[in-house]
Design a protein around this motif. Structure first.
Motif, PDB file in Angstrom:
ATOM      1  N   THR A 164     -36.186  66.916  11.025  1.00 59.52           N
ATOM      2  CA  THR A 164     -36.921  66.535  12.216  1.00 59.52           C
ATOM      3  C   THR A 164     -36.051  66.817  13.437  1.00 59.52           C
ATOM      4  O   THR A 164     -34.990  66.226  13.585  1.00 59.52           O
ATOM      5  CB  THR A 164     -37.295  65.040  12.172  1.00 59.52           C
ATOM      6  OG1 THR A 164     -37.939  64.761  10.932  1.00 59.52           O
ATOM      7  CG2 THR A 164     -38.219  64.682  13.323  1.00 59.52           C
TER       8      THR A 164
ATOM      9  N   TRP B 159     -37.830  63.675  18.107  1.00 58.64           N
ATOM     10  CA  TRP B 159     -38.242  62.313  17.791  1.00 58.64           C
ATOM     11  C   TRP B 159     -39.012  61.759  18.982  1.00 58.64           C
ATOM     12  O   TRP B 159     -38.586  61.877  20.129  1.00 58.64           O
ATOM     13  CB  TRP B 159     -37.028  61.454  17.463  1.00 58.64           C
ATOM     14  CG  TRP B 159     -36.298  61.966  16.253  1.00 58.64           C
ATOM     15  CD1 TRP B 159     -35.349  62.941  16.224  1.00 58.64           C
ATOM     16  CD2 TRP B 159     -36.502  61.557  14.904  1.00 58.64           C
ATOM     17  NE1 TRP B 159     -34.941  63.165  14.925  1.00 58.64           N
ATOM     18  CE2 TRP B 159     -35.632  62.329  14.099  1.00 58.64           C
ATOM     19  CE3 TRP B 159     -37.327  60.624  14.284  1.00 58.64           C
ATOM     20  CZ2 TRP B 159     -35.557  62.178  12.707  1.00 58.64           C
ATOM     21  CZ3 TRP B 159     -37.265  60.467  12.902  1.00 58.64           C
ATOM     22  CH2 TRP B 159     -36.389  61.244  12.134  1.00 58.64           C
TER      23      TRP B 159
ATOM     24  N   ASP C  34     -42.729  51.821  16.083  1.00 54.25           N
ATOM     25  CA  ASP C  34     -42.400  53.229  15.880  1.00 54.25           C
ATOM     26  C   ASP C  34     -40.920  53.517  16.103  1.00 54.25           C
ATOM     27  O   ASP C  34     -40.346  54.374  15.429  1.00 54.25           O
ATOM     28  CB  ASP C  34     -43.239  54.108  16.817  1.00 54.25           C
ATOM     29  CG  ASP C  34     -44.720  54.105  16.450  1.00 54.25           C
ATOM     30  OD1 ASP C  34     -45.022  53.908  15.260  1.00 54.25           O
ATOM     31  OD2 ASP C  34     -45.554  54.308  17.348  1.00 54.25           O
ATOM     32  N   THR C  35     -40.306  52.826  17.042  1.00 60.28           N
ATOM     33  CA  THR C  35     -38.870  53.037  17.273  1.00 60.28           C
ATOM     34  C   THR C  35     -38.073  52.627  16.047  1.00 60.28           C
ATOM     35  O   THR C  35     -37.155  53.338  15.615  1.00 60.28           O
ATOM     36  CB  THR C  35     -38.392  52.251  18.502  1.00 60.28           C
ATOM     37  OG1 THR C  35     -39.245  52.508  19.605  1.00 60.28           O
ATOM     38  CG2 THR C  35     -36.963  52.656  18.863  1.00 60.28           C
TER      39      THR C  35
ATOM     40  N   ASP D 275     -38.579  55.289  13.367  1.00 59.15           N
ATOM     41  CA  ASP D 275     -37.869  56.533  13.659  1.00 59.15           C
ATOM     42  C   ASP D 275     -36.362  56.376  13.464  1.00 59.15           C
ATOM     43  O   ASP D 275     -35.693  57.284  12.963  1.00 59.15           O
ATOM     44  CB  ASP D 275     -38.170  56.995  15.092  1.00 59.15           C
ATOM     45  CG  ASP D 275     -39.391  57.904  15.161  1.00 59.15           C
ATOM     46  OD1 ASP D 275     -40.022  58.127  14.110  1.00 59.15           O
ATOM     47  OD2 ASP D 275     -39.709  58.388  16.266  1.00 59.15           O
TER      48      ASP D 275
ATOM     49  N   ASP E  27     -35.642  56.498   9.781  1.00 60.26           N
ATOM     50  CA  ASP E  27     -35.797  57.825   9.200  1.00 60.26           C
ATOM     51  C   ASP E  27     -34.710  58.788   9.687  1.00 60.26           C
ATOM     52  O   ASP E  27     -34.222  59.624   8.914  1.00 60.26           O
ATOM     53  CB  ASP E  27     -37.185  58.370   9.525  1.00 60.26           C
ATOM     54  CG  ASP E  27     -38.303  57.544   8.887  1.00 60.26           C
ATOM     55  OD1 ASP E  27     -37.990  56.740   7.985  1.00 60.26           O
ATOM     56  OD2 ASP E  27     -39.463  57.702   9.299  1.00 60.26           O
TER      57      ASP E  27
END
Length: 275
Positions: free
Chosen positions: A11, A14, A42-43, A46, A49
């Motif tokens: 990725t 981001w 979501d933060t 992310d 991940d």
């Protein structure tokens, strides 16, 4: 890139923070300055991940975490997270709390050294993210606050009751986690919560110099040291000594150790490769 990654893609962009890699230094900048970089669902996801990907990219040797504007991270966004959590059932709540804990676990298990450049308030989850980093460089105006009890939750959250006593001792950790009071940068360095405190305008430069030192140094030696520090927290002495003996024997065959001896023999500085 690691030869043991099955799928080649990583990725590169981001959506919920700024990410860049330059000359071995990866930087995550939390980018909601109007909200003091408060975290969203979501933060968290992310960050979890990215930390899983980062050791396998092959282009980063150190990670710097910082925030835009006046804050490092003010914790979970009250409107976007806490309000939504009130609507969830217990299974969903457990999924969320496990996700937040996974960020801290990933920070500790990531073999790259992690520098938290704390440029302002680090509160709630933001304070635990800084706590889970390997180095905490604080601007003089920065502060910590483990605020969980102040919102009616346990002060032990995201691994804080595991990590903090090991850093500052049980007595100080009890004070910080139970009372949730603000900790100034000066007090943070006094009790061992901060690695270094610098003037506000010098924070970026200090973090950059430390990141450069780590990126240019014997990266394999640094990463194995971090891994051993994490793994040995719960070991008995005999197990720890055996693990260190096995690790040291392996590193004695590393390219960097051979380079040290060659450089010493030739009267020059080592050229580390991290191998």
């Amino acid at each position: 890139m690691s030869p043991f990654r099955a799928s080649p893609g990583f990725t590169e962009s981001w959506d919920h923070f700024d990410f860049a890699v330059a000359d071995g230094v990866a930087t995550v900048t939390l980018s909601r300055p109007d909200k003091l970089n408060a975290l969203t669902f979501d933060t968290y996801a992310d960050l979890r991940d990215l930390l899983a990907e980062l050791p396998h990219r092959g282009d980063a040797r150190v990670l710097v975490l910082t925030g835009q504007g006046r804050g490092f991270c003010s914790g979970g966004d009250v409107e976007e997270i806490i309000g939504e959590l009130r609507k969830m059932d217990p299974a969903q709540l457990l999924e969320f709390t496990r996700m937040t804990g996974a960020v801290v676990k990933a920070l500790r298990e990531c073999p790259l050294p992690v520098i938290a450049a704390v440029n302002g308030v680090a509160a709630g989850a933001g304070s635990v993210i800084a706590l889970a980093s390997d180095f905490r460089l604080l601007a003089r105006s920065a502060s910590f606050a483990f605020l969980f009890t102040r919102v009616g939750l346990a002060g032990a959250d995201m691994g804080s009751a595991y990590l903090l006593p090991r850093l500052v001792g049980l007595g100080r950790a009890t004070e910080l986690l139970v009372l949730g009071d603000r900790v100034t940068a000066e007090r943070a360095v006094e009790i061992g919560l901060a690695t270094q405190v610098v003037d506000d305008g010098e924070l970026s430069g200090a973090a950059g110099r430390l990141a450069r030192r780590l990126a240019d140094g014997p990266a394999l030696a640094y990463s194995t040291t971090k891994v051993l520090l994490t793994r040995e927290l719960d070991m008995d002495l005999g197990s720890a000594i055996e693990l260190e003996a096995m690790t040291q024997a392996l590193l004695m065959k590393s390219a960097d150790h051979a380079e040290f001896y060659a450089a010493w023999s030739q009267g020059r500085s080592p050229q580390w490769t991290g191998r």
